[in-house]
Design an enzyme around this catalytic site. Structure first.
Site, short mmCIF file in Angstrom:
data_model
loop_
_atom_site.label_atom_id
_atom_site.label_comp_id
_atom_site.label_asym_id
_atom_site.label_seq_id
_atom_site.Cartn_x
_atom_site.Cartn_y
_atom_site.Cartn_z
N ASN A 109 0.85 -1.18 0.26
CA ASN A 109 0.49 -0.09 -0.18
C ASN A 109 0.78 1.11 -0.22
O ASN A 109 1.83 1.25 0.60
CB ASN A 109 -1.14 0.55 0.70
CG ASN A 109 -2.04 -0.99 0.82
OD1 ASN A 109 -2.37 -1.70 -0.01
ND2 ASN A 109 -2.37 -2.04 2.60
N HIS A 126 6.04 -0.82 -2.71
CA HIS A 126 5.84 0.32 -3.84
C HIS A 126 5.68 1.64 -3.36
O HIS A 126 4.86 2.44 -4.00
CB HIS A 126 4.32 0.07 -4.15
CG HIS A 126 3.89 -1.43 -4.83
ND1 HIS A 126 2.64 -1.95 -4.43
CD2 HIS A 126 4.91 -2.39 -5.13
CE1 HIS A 126 2.72 -2.98 -5.34
NE2 HIS A 126 4.44 -3.62 -5.73
N CYS A 137 17.58 15.00 -10.18
CA CYS A 137 18.46 14.64 -9.40
C CYS A 137 18.00 13.11 -8.72
O CYS A 137 19.33 13.24 -8.12
CB CYS A 137 18.73 16.05 -8.63
SG CYS A 137 17.20 16.28 -7.26
N CYS A 180 17.69 23.08 -8.70
CA CYS A 180 17.44 21.93 -9.02
C CYS A 180 16.28 22.61 -10.13
O CYS A 180 16.44 22.45 -11.27
CB CYS A 180 17.45 20.58 -8.53
SG CYS A 180 17.17 19.61 -9.28
N ASN A 243 -7.78 -13.35 4.44
CA ASN A 243 -8.84 -12.13 3.40
C ASN A 243 -10.30 -12.31 3.49
O ASN A 243 -10.20 -13.49 3.90
CB ASN A 243 -7.76 -12.90 2.20
CG ASN A 243 -7.32 -11.98 0.73
OD1 ASN A 243 -7.37 -10.98 1.16
ND2 ASN A 243 -7.36 -13.11 0.08
#
Length: 278
Positions: A109, A126, A137, A180, A243
């Site tokens: 998540n 993730h 950069c 930057c 689940n």
């Protein structure tokens, strides 16, 4: 293969003895907090499914649209709260750490609800909605601004009739490192991108030492998380799946507890009578 047991007392015995618990979590644990998953039917933002927007190609083609999508998701998340599953996990980690036992959460998540609940040892495979990475950069930074930049204020509505904002690149989120000004992107792993090898190394370390593994709210089909629990199970370590329904991997696991994680997980992780609380 024997079929997995729905024996909570048996699970609780294993839990009471475990020293290193790895908890792998997916979208199911956040769904109960009202977080849209963008998977399956109705998983659209405007006329796109997430996998059409969450790609490096989509961002290169239309960074404004992709940022509208992620800005919408960030704003939605700021109004969401951890549910009993997130809280049970964080509470378990806190309690067990006082007993010299460890809990690590390995999550797919990107919503940071585990962090909000108080989980300390968190591996976000993730990435996170609340981190940015500079396309110039490479700097990664936490970012909780709402809106993330002035041009996105009030943008990102999911309704298919919404007109696109078409924000020029220089008005999209920009890097604040000295001189930057590169275009920022969400620090999330998009379809077609590799996971961060440093995070994966940490995950492997934790899976190698765990003596109990929980798989919570994930279908065990999203690669590479789909490999994590079967790999642990193959070492002979008990795996418990929490689940809504059985998954392709269920038969490889010792335990399966069907139902919403917010209902099944708190009693599973509550203090066991044999725990010594000093």
């Amino acid at each position: 293969l024997s079929s997995p047991r729905i024996d909570m007392a048996d699970f609780r015995e294993v839990f009471a003895k475990a020293k290193h618990i790895a908890i792998i979590t997916g979208a199911g644990v956040s769904a109960e907090s009202g977080v849209p998953t963008f998977r399956g039917a109705g998983g659209f933002w405007r006329k796109w499914q997430a996998q059409e927007l969450a790609t490096p190609e989509a961002f290169a083609r239309n960074p404004s649209r992709v940022w509208e999508f992620y800005h919408y998701r960030r704003e939605v998340m700021l109004s969401k709260h951890p549910n009993p599953a997130h809280i049970a996990i964080a509470e378990c980690e806190r309690r067990l750490s006082k007993q010299g036992r460890s809990v690590v959460v390995i999550t797919q998540n990107i919503d940071e609800l585990h962090r909000k609940a108080g989980t300390k040892h968190l591996l976000e495979i993730h990435g996170s909605l609340f981190k940015t990475r500079c396309t110039n950069c490479g700097n990664v930074a936490a970012n909780y601004k709402s809106p993330i930049c002035p041009a996105l204020a009030g943008k990102g509505a999911p309704d298919p009739e919404t007109e696109e904002a078409v924000i020029p690149v220089e008005d999209l989120p920009q890097c604040e490192e000295d001189g930057c000004n590169g275009l920022l992107r969400p620090h999330v792993v998009w379809f077609g991108e590799a996971l961060d090898p440093d995070v994966l190394t940490e995950v492997e370390k934790e899976l190698d030492i765990c003596d109990l593994c929980l798989v919570v709210g994930t279908s065990s089909v999203v690669y590479p998380a789909a490999m994590f629990a079967p790999q642990v199970s193959a070492r002979g370590v008990p795996v418990a799946e929490f689940n809504m329904e059985a998954t392709p991997a269920t038969n490889r696991f010792r335990f399966h507890f069907p139902g919403p994680c917010g209902t099944t997980l708190p009693p599973a992780l509550a203090r066991h009578q044999t725990e010594i609380i000093s």
